[in-house]
Design an enzyme around this catalytic site. Structure first.
Site: not given
Length: 337
Positions: A127, A231
């Site tokens: 994505l 992240h």
């Protein structure tokens, strides 16, 4: 409605390549390599064209298209059964306890074990939303369109599903986890290993990685500190996955230490709550704003739109019918936002 999710085609390779260059590394499913992306899109097109009723190592690539400009502004992917072409490796965090009678103490050590527990699962991944389009709920549209696709093609997906999140990457594109563990066995940087994996698969991990569990206490603090952390750019994605029903169960990526979350496929919120209905009319003026999807395989389309229940059928607004390319009598799947 100005954006729609649709099946990607081989003509989308340049748009995919331009987005891949913006990922910042560590994005295995979207490598900045035209040939790899072209092969991925060709494989996806063949998978869309298949007519099967079981998981079959298929890949589906979807894209987000701006209907006003015709530009592709995002993408996402679905894998029906991982671990078929090559093993699907993960580290799993486990605890080993030992007791010393002489010291009257129990020691608990955290270990990373190389496993293939998740083989056979379906996967959602890849994505990416263009930085200039990260508003208006388009990220949620991209993410949840995948689950509507699964609901509409349920036989082609497994009973378990996973999602991998990118781990911590430093300002120079390096990975503290890789540098503290795997990098010591491979003689290559994280960027080199990440690119090699994206282009050639991860069999080299099986060839060179030690099979014995790794005690995390033996890793540098920089590596220990990032195990299982997404992240910073992926924290919102992590929250969306958890809201959907995914949970972190101690599996981490072998390259960057990012978390892998899992769920039973039928337990996902969008799949549980979505339902099909016949479209009665396409002239609705005002109604509930929901996610709407139509079409099988390469004809799949998904967007936000307005609906109103009319018995066993639904009325949809004109713009949504046009974006989905449907008319009264067609079937649409809907789920609340």
């Amino acid at each position: 409605m100005t954006h729609v999710i649709r099946a990607a085609t081989t003509k989308d390779v340049e748009a995919m390549y331009e987005m891949a260059k913006l990922t910042g590394g560590g994005f295995t499913n979207l490598p900045p390599d035209r040939d790899t992306l072209a092969a991925k899109l060709e494989r996806s097109a063949k998978c869309f064209a298949k007519n099967v009723d079981r998981p079959d190592d298929d890949l589906f690539v979807l894209v987000l298209e701006d209907l006003e400009s015709g530009e592709v502004r995002g993408t996402c992917q679905l894998f029906t059964e991982v671990g078929q072409q090559w093993p699907f490796y993960s580290y799993r965090i486990q605890t080993h306890s030992q007791h010393s009678q002489e010291l009257e103490r129990t020691f608990r050590a955290e270990m990373l074990s190389l496993v293939t527990d998740l083989e056979g699962s379906s996967e959602v991944g890849g994505l990416f939303l263009h930085p200039n389009s990260r508003a208006g709920g388009l990220g949620m549209l991209l993410a949840r369109s995948r689950y509507l696709f699964i609901a509409m093609h349920r036989d082609r997906f497994g009973e378990r599903i996973l999602a991998e999140l990118r781990g911590i990457i430093d300002d120079k594109g390096g990975s503290p986890f890789w540098d503290g563990l795997a990098g010591k066995f491979f003689g290559m940087s994280f960027q080199e290993a990440d690119e090699f994996n994206a282009l050639n698969g991860n069999q080299f991990i099986a060839d060179l990685m030690p099979k014995s569990p790794i005690y995390t206490a033996m890793l540098p603090e920089s590596a220990r500190a990032v195990i299982g952390l997404p992240h910073p750019n992926g924290r919102a994605a992590m929250r969306m996955l958890e809201k959907e029903g995914f949970a972190y169960e101690g599996y981490v990526d072998i390259f960057d230490g990012g978390p892998t979350v899992t769920s039973r496929t039928n337990a996902l919120k969008t799949i549980r709550e979505s339902q099909p209905a016949e479209i009665s009319r396409c002239d609705l003026d005002i109604g509930d704003r929901v996610l709407i999807a139509t079409g099988a395989n390469e004809n799949f389309r998904c967007c936000y739109g307005m609906i109103e229940a009319e018995g066993d059928t639904i009325a949809i607004d004109h713009n949504t019918c046009r974006a989905l390319q449907v008319e009264p009598g067609d079937t649409a799947w809907t789920v609340g936002r």
